[in-house]
Design an enzyme around this catalytic site. Structure first.
Site, short mmCIF file in Angstrom:
data_model
loop_
_atom_site.label_atom_id
_atom_site.label_comp_id
_atom_site.label_asym_id
_atom_site.label_seq_id
_atom_site.Cartn_x
_atom_site.Cartn_y
_atom_site.Cartn_z
N HIS A 84 107.53 7.56 -59.48
CA HIS A 84 107.92 7.57 -60.89
C HIS A 84 108.24 8.97 -61.39
O HIS A 84 108.84 9.13 -62.44
CB HIS A 84 106.80 6.95 -61.75
CG HIS A 84 106.66 5.48 -61.54
ND1 HIS A 84 107.13 4.55 -62.42
CD2 HIS A 84 106.14 4.77 -60.51
CE1 HIS A 84 106.89 3.33 -61.96
NE2 HIS A 84 106.29 3.43 -60.80
N ASP B 246 111.05 15.58 -66.29
CA ASP B 246 110.52 14.23 -66.48
C ASP B 246 111.22 13.31 -65.48
O ASP B 246 112.44 13.38 -65.33
CB ASP B 246 110.86 13.76 -67.91
CG ASP B 246 109.78 12.86 -68.51
OD1 ASP B 246 109.10 12.17 -67.74
OD2 ASP B 246 109.65 12.86 -69.75
C1 GDG Z 1 105.86 8.35 -65.92
C2 GDG Z 1 106.88 9.47 -65.67
C3 GDG Z 1 108.71 7.86 -66.15
C4 GDG Z 1 103.53 6.64 -75.70
N1 GDG Z 1 102.79 6.78 -76.82
C5 GDG Z 1 102.49 5.53 -77.22
C6 GDG Z 1 103.06 4.61 -76.34
N2 GDG Z 1 103.67 5.32 -75.41
C7 GDG Z 1 104.43 4.71 -74.29
C8 GDG Z 1 105.91 4.88 -74.53
C9 GDG Z 1 106.47 4.77 -73.12
C10 GDG Z 1 105.32 5.32 -72.27
O1 GDG Z 1 104.16 5.36 -73.08
C11 GDG Z 1 105.62 6.75 -71.82
O2 GDG Z 1 106.59 6.71 -70.82
P1 GDG Z 1 107.39 7.99 -70.36
O3 GDG Z 1 108.47 7.55 -69.47
O4 GDG Z 1 107.88 8.69 -71.56
O5 GDG Z 1 106.36 8.96 -69.66
P2 GDG Z 1 105.12 9.02 -68.59
O6 GDG Z 1 103.89 8.42 -69.18
O7 GDG Z 1 105.02 10.45 -68.23
O8 GDG Z 1 105.53 8.14 -67.30
C12 GDG Z 1 108.13 9.23 -66.48
C13 GDG Z 1 107.66 6.78 -66.25
O9 GDG Z 1 106.50 7.11 -65.48
C14 GDG Z 1 108.19 5.43 -65.74
O10 GDG Z 1 108.66 5.52 -64.42
O11 GDG Z 1 109.74 7.57 -67.08
O12 GDG Z 1 109.09 10.22 -66.19
O13 GDG Z 1 106.31 10.73 -66.00
O14 GDG Z 1 106.65 3.43 -72.75
O15 GDG Z 1 106.34 3.88 -75.40
N3 GDG Z 1 102.95 3.28 -76.48
C15 GDG Z 1 102.25 2.82 -77.54
N4 GDG Z 1 101.66 3.67 -78.44
C16 GDG Z 1 101.75 5.01 -78.33
O16 GDG Z 1 101.21 5.75 -79.15
N5 GDG Z 1 102.14 1.48 -77.74
#
Ligand code: GDG
Length: 460
Positions: A143, A368
């Site tokens: 990821h 990212d």
């Molecule tokens: C890893 C990789 C890759 C965040 N705050 C809240 C909340 N979130 C949810 C978001 C989103 C998820 O968390 C974060 O996803 P990201 O992709 O931005 O980042 P990582 O956690 O670093 O994930 C990344 C991912 O894996 C998938 O392969 O994209 O690059 O680092 O879904 O919505 N959700 C809720 N409340 C919050 O306050 N409900």
């Protein structure tokens, strides 16, 4: 995950929602850590899917999870923007926990099983499983970014990690650069490998087995490295954004902020890779030179707590909270903070209400794998409005080319990108958002999972 009353529920997020129905339909099972230390319930069934909890002790949590996974591999794979720590006892815990996962999989998987392993915490599992169960078809998806040799070479256990991954039949990456870094490093470390470029940014890596003719799975082992950019459950966000209570909450939010002309929003785990501090500094400097007017603009930053036991994360939090205090101290009026900072997770409906209210969405990671927030913002904007400022260093930039793309390391460029987004006229905003929405609509997480599994099956 366990809910407040101690019962089990699927974890939130598109990945779980995409995979659970597929597992249910195919009679599959899911093995994973429960998220709590020393929590080892017996296997159980949830919504028709067998779950196999794998326990972690407190010391494994500290050494394997917080330590080797999140304080060695995580920074190393993100451009080594914080010094990765390399500790032999943490590596030993990583090996032991990977072995436990492999043994559980081997025990529960039926003959000729398809096994899909996820992420940087489990990179040794593919070869551990293959040794015990050569009949299994093994996929691995990373990821996060896969770094270039110059960084990866620092890892004292680089050979072991590459060997671990080469146990898979298919290794998936978010971006083409990840697949090509992996292929180049595998070759660099193993002169006997035959590495060839395949179609669509992929590579085939063949390891000859003694006595074999090195062309098929019996004679030699072939690992394909491919590119599989992950996405979100697009319909979920589209439907949430259509709900009346969510739209009302978005409108109420704007009113409660004093009807500012522009709402800027950031939503991230509070991670040093996400560039939260950089974007706050850019905001500060735009207020300072008068490009933005504190009476007309509000920035909201949702920062979800994460990895709080790791020192780099505590430092990052202090720096961000110092900036929030400084910016509000200088530019807020009584009753009207210019920067709203929430250090907590929000229910998904509130998150979508924020996406709907945000005129400008700031997604500015320094590195990212993908960044799902960028895709969620776009999927929520069924009003075809709002501007996305997106870092070139997020995997999502490969698909979301109609965002205002920016190099967040370039302070002036980041300021310009935010100013451009704030000042963008309606026709350009909607034209860009329409294109972004078509790009996101084409890339649902179910399609992503189906494509990965199809290509894995093709390896048989
Ligand atoms: C890893 C990789 C890759 C965040 N705050 C809240 C909340 N979130 C949810 C978001 C989103 C998820 O968390 C974060 O996803 P990201 O992709 O931005 O980042 P990582 O956690 O670093 O994930 C990344 C991912 O894996 C998938 O392969 O994209 O690059 O680092 O879904 O919505 N959700 C809720 N409340 C919050 O306050 N409900």
């Amino acid at each position: 995950m366990r809910t407040a009353d101690g019962s089990w529920a699927p974890s939130p997020g598109g990945l779980v929602r995409a995979l659970l129905p597929m597992l249910r339909d195919s009679g599959g099972m899911w093995a994973g850590w429960t998220g709590s230390v020393d929590d080892a319930p017996e296997p159980f069934n949830l919504d028709g899917v067998d779950l196999h909890p794998i326990p972690l002790s407190q010391s494994e949590h500290d050494d394997y999870y917080e330590g080797f996974s999140n304080d060695s591999l995580w920074p190393l794979y993100h451009d080594a923007m914080r010094d990765p720590s390399f500790k032999a006892e943490q590596w030993a815990a990583y090996v032991a926990v990977n072995q436990r996962f492999a043994e559980t999989l081997v025990e529960v998987a039926p003959p000729d099983a398809v096994i899909w392993v996820h992420d940087y915490h489990l990179q040794l599992v593919p070869s551990m499983v293959r040794r015990l169960r050569p009949d299994a078809l093994i996929g691995f998806f990373l990821h996060v970014p896969f770094p270039p040799w110059e960084l990866f070479a620092r890892l004292p256990w680089r050979d072991e990690i590459i060997d671990g991954l080469l146990g898979a039949d298919l290794v998936g990456f978010q971006r083409a650069i990840g697949a090509s870094n992996f292929a180049a490093i595998a070759q660099q470390l193993n002169a006997d490998l035959d590495v060839e470029e395949a179609d669509a940014d992929g590579f085939t890596i063949t390891r000859a087995v003694e006595g074999g003719d090195d062309t098929d799975r019996d004679g030699g082992h072939i690992t394909t490295a491919g590119v599989f950019p992950i996405s979100i459950d697009v319909d979920e966000f589209d439907l949430l954004a259509a709900e009346r209570n969510v739209r009302r909450a978005a409108a109420a939010l704007r009113t409660s902020l004093g009807n500012p002309e522009v709402i800027l929003l950031g939503v991230d785990r509070l991670d040093y890779t996400k560039g939260i501090g950089l974007r706050m500094r850019a905001f500060r400097s735009l207020l300072e030179d008068g490009t933005l007017d504190a009476d007309r603009c509000v920035m909201i930053q949702v920062a979800t707590p994460t990895r709080e036991a790791v020192e780099h994360y505590r430092d990052e939090r202090h720096e961000i909270e110092r900036l929030v205090g400084e910016i509000n101290g200088r530019y807020s009026r009584i009753g009207h903070p210019v920067l709203h900072y929430l250090y907590r997770g929000l229910p998904i409906e509130q998150l979508v209400a924020l996406y709907l209210a945000a005129d400008v969405m700031l997604v500015t990671p320094l590195r990212d794998g993908m960044n799902l927030v960028a895709k969620e913002y776009v999927a929520s904007r069924r009003d075809v409005n709002g501007v996305l400022v997106l870092s070139e260093f997020a995997g999502a930039a490969d698909q979301l080319i109609d965002a205002v793309l920016v190099n967040p390391h370039d302070e002036q460029a980041l300021r310009d990108a935010i100013a451009t987004a704030v000042e963008m006229h309606h026709p350009e905003r909607t034209a860009r958002m329409a294109k972004l929405r078509s790009a996101v609509a084409r890339s649902d997480v179910r399609g992503w999972a189906e494509r990965f599994l199809r290509e894995l099956e093709a390896a048989r």
